[in-house]
Enzyme design. Sequence first.
Site, PDB file in Angstrom:
ATOM      1  N   GLU A  42      64.069   4.841  44.120  1.00 40.23           N
ATOM      2  CA  GLU A  42      62.883   4.066  43.710  1.00 40.23           C
ATOM      3  C   GLU A  42      61.695   4.566  44.525  1.00 40.23           C
ATOM      4  O   GLU A  42      61.196   3.903  45.436  1.00 40.23           O
ATOM      5  CB  GLU A  42      63.112   2.568  43.943  1.00 40.23           C
ATOM      6  CG  GLU A  42      61.995   1.710  43.357  1.00 40.23           C
ATOM      7  CD  GLU A  42      62.117   0.239  43.728  1.00 40.23           C
ATOM      8  OE1 GLU A  42      63.049  -0.127  44.473  1.00 40.23           O
ATOM      9  OE2 GLU A  42      61.264  -0.551  43.271  1.00 40.23           O
TER      10      GLU A  42
ATOM     11  N   ASP B  65      62.934  -7.225  37.845  1.00 43.43           N
ATOM     12  CA  ASP B  65      62.888  -6.886  39.260  1.00 43.43           C
ATOM     13  C   ASP B  65      62.353  -8.037  40.099  1.00 43.43           C
ATOM     14  O   ASP B  65      63.024  -8.513  40.997  1.00 43.43           O
ATOM     15  CB  ASP B  65      62.062  -5.609  39.499  1.00 43.43           C
ATOM     16  CG  ASP B  65      62.484  -4.871  40.762  1.00 43.43           C
ATOM     17  OD1 ASP B  65      63.547  -5.189  41.298  1.00 43.43           O
ATOM     18  OD2 ASP B  65      61.749  -3.963  41.188  1.00 43.43           O
TER      19      ASP B  65
ATOM     20  N   HIS C 108      68.312  -7.226  36.208  1.00 44.16           N
ATOM     21  CA  HIS C 108      67.897  -6.809  37.564  1.00 44.16           C
ATOM     22  C   HIS C 108      66.746  -7.691  38.046  1.00 44.16           C
ATOM     23  O   HIS C 108      65.611  -7.548  37.587  1.00 44.16           O
ATOM     24  CB  HIS C 108      67.462  -5.351  37.571  1.00 44.16           C
ATOM     25  CG  HIS C 108      67.152  -4.827  38.952  1.00 44.16           C
ATOM     26  ND1 HIS C 108      67.829  -3.773  39.524  1.00 44.16           N
ATOM     27  CD2 HIS C 108      66.243  -5.219  39.887  1.00 44.16           C
ATOM     28  CE1 HIS C 108      67.354  -3.542  40.731  1.00 44.16           C
ATOM     29  NE2 HIS C 108      66.377  -4.408  40.983  1.00 44.16           N
TER      30      HIS C 108
ATOM     31  N   HIS D  67      70.125   0.456  44.226  1.00 45.78           N
ATOM     32  CA  HIS D  67      68.688   0.732  44.141  1.00 45.78           C
ATOM     33  C   HIS D  67      68.549   2.226  44.416  1.00 45.78           C
ATOM     34  O   HIS D  67      68.691   2.661  45.562  1.00 45.78           O
ATOM     35  CB  HIS D  67      67.910  -0.070  45.184  1.00 45.78           C
ATOM     36  CG  HIS D  67      67.523  -1.420  44.718  1.00 45.78           C
ATOM     37  ND1 HIS D  67      68.434  -2.393  44.450  1.00 45.78           N
ATOM     38  CD2 HIS D  67      66.299  -1.946  44.420  1.00 45.78           C
ATOM     39  CE1 HIS D  67      67.799  -3.478  44.029  1.00 45.78           C
ATOM     40  NE2 HIS D  67      66.507  -3.233  43.991  1.00 45.78           N
TER      41      HIS D  67
ATOM     42  N   GLN E 141      68.590  -4.233  51.883  1.00 45.19           N
ATOM     43  CA  GLN E 141      67.174  -3.870  51.710  1.00 45.19           C
ATOM     44  C   GLN E 141      66.717  -2.731  52.622  1.00 45.19           C
ATOM     45  O   GLN E 141      65.901  -1.901  52.243  1.00 45.19           O
ATOM     46  CB  GLN E 141      66.308  -5.117  51.951  1.00 45.19           C
ATOM     47  CG  GLN E 141      64.823  -4.880  51.955  1.00 45.19           C
ATOM     48  CD  GLN E 141      64.245  -4.742  50.558  1.00 45.19           C
ATOM     49  OE1 GLN E 141      64.124  -5.696  49.822  1.00 45.19           O
ATOM     50  NE2 GLN E 141      63.899  -3.529  50.188  1.00 45.19           N
TER      51      GLN E 141
ATOM     52  N   HIS F  16      65.392 -10.039  41.787  1.00 44.93           N
ATOM     53  CA  HIS F  16      65.642 -10.471  43.167  1.00 44.93           C
ATOM     54  C   HIS F  16      65.297 -11.952  43.237  1.00 44.93           C
ATOM     55  O   HIS F  16      64.148 -12.313  43.500  1.00 44.93           O
ATOM     56  CB  HIS F  16      64.793  -9.669  44.145  1.00 44.93           C
ATOM     57  CG  HIS F  16      65.109  -8.202  44.145  1.00 44.93           C
ATOM     58  ND1 HIS F  16      65.789  -7.586  45.164  1.00 44.93           N
ATOM     59  CD2 HIS F  16      64.864  -7.238  43.220  1.00 44.93           C
ATOM     60  CE1 HIS F  16      65.942  -6.294  44.875  1.00 44.93           C
ATOM     61  NE2 HIS F  16      65.386  -6.069  43.703  1.00 44.93           N
TER      62      HIS F  16
HETATM   63 FE   FE2 Z   1      64.994  -4.146  42.656  1.00 48.91          FE
END
Ligand code: FE2
Length: 412
Positions: free
Chosen positions: A212, A308, A56, A209, A151, A58
């Site tokens: 979170e 992440d 995971h 996601h 996002q 980005h």
């Molecule tokens: Fe993430």
Amino acid sequence: MLLKQVYLEHAKEPADIRISDGKFEKIGPDLAPLPGEEVEEGFAGKMVLPPFIESHVHLDTCLTAGRPRWNLSGTLFEGIQCWEEYKPFLTKQEVKERVGQAIRLQAGNGIQHVRTHVDINDPKLTALEAILELREEVRDYMDIQIVAFPQYGILSYPNGRELLEQALKMGADAAGAIPHFEFTREYSVESLNICFELAQKYGKLIDVHCDEIDDEASRGLETVATRAYETGMGDMVTASHTTAMHSYNNAYVIRLMRILKMSGMNFVANPCVNVHLGGRADTYPKRRSMTRVKELTAEGINVSFGSDDIFDPWNPLGNGKMRDQVFMGLYTGHMLGYEEIVNSYRFVTYNAARTLHLGDAYGIAEGKDADFVILDAGNWYDALNYDAAVLRSYRHGRLIASAQPARKEVLF
Ligand code: FE2
């Protein structure tokens, strides 16, 4: 090549490994060299593992910390705002150069598989296009799996559904969603329905996601698990983060755990970033905000660890090293029992391979592709504790990265 006297994972005795035509040809004690065979004895006593996996990250946002400004509050939401301010600077070339740097950072730390989320809440899909190209360009060195990541949401962003569908058509490997960021509870559930519908329509994986946030009422996870179960997608589905589970009451978790197990889905925790971004609305005590790794693992549910973020608006540090995630994950999860330490490499190797749905291709066995790393330690306990360098990373039998570890001298 014949690699002499290395320790395969936590084997008690060393073994020799013969590699030919890019495959593990033979693994056993004291193999005799064949005529003309290159014999490598310099790593005797060192540990060999399958390559590390980043399950995971980005990549589209990596290496952008401080541009155009730093995330001073350290919250997820200011991070999203900083990223929004960076977006006007995105060009295909800029993304490819920056992400290419990050991939090399990862390769130097023994990573050969990466699942990256790419923000597709962009009418031009610039980052996606760039990373799709890069995926092909680096294929001989690194497998890159792309999650189309909305996002700002699927229903809470203009044309979110269309952009997600377009990203899947362009070649993203998995559909994403962000139920806790949608405007309403109704949008949250409906966004997951759309995510599953599109993933099934195009034969893709799913990585959400999920929850979170430190809001104990954020319950996207039960919907993801139920859809994974009802659609039969099972282990093709992953819930990332699930940090709200840290704050759920125990009675609810006991009920939830049943469908989580039935679903067969995977989990990804991101220990460093979860701890960094979590607990930001708390005074004291401050929550750790990491999902219940110990309890999920005890129930036989697959959990892997990811970074992440690497030096971006959500993480001002980050070095592309999976060892650091294991280190933080064990501390944060109260998982420093001896067996837990010894087996903890699995969070960033085998468990992550399950998350990425790599199947039987992954791992060290005769007949498989010769993909492996050699660590500057004889076992994982020492490798973790002393932050051992990855001395060599081989892919299909070819050396793709190496390191000379620093040597210390103490003068007393
Ligand atoms: Fe993430």
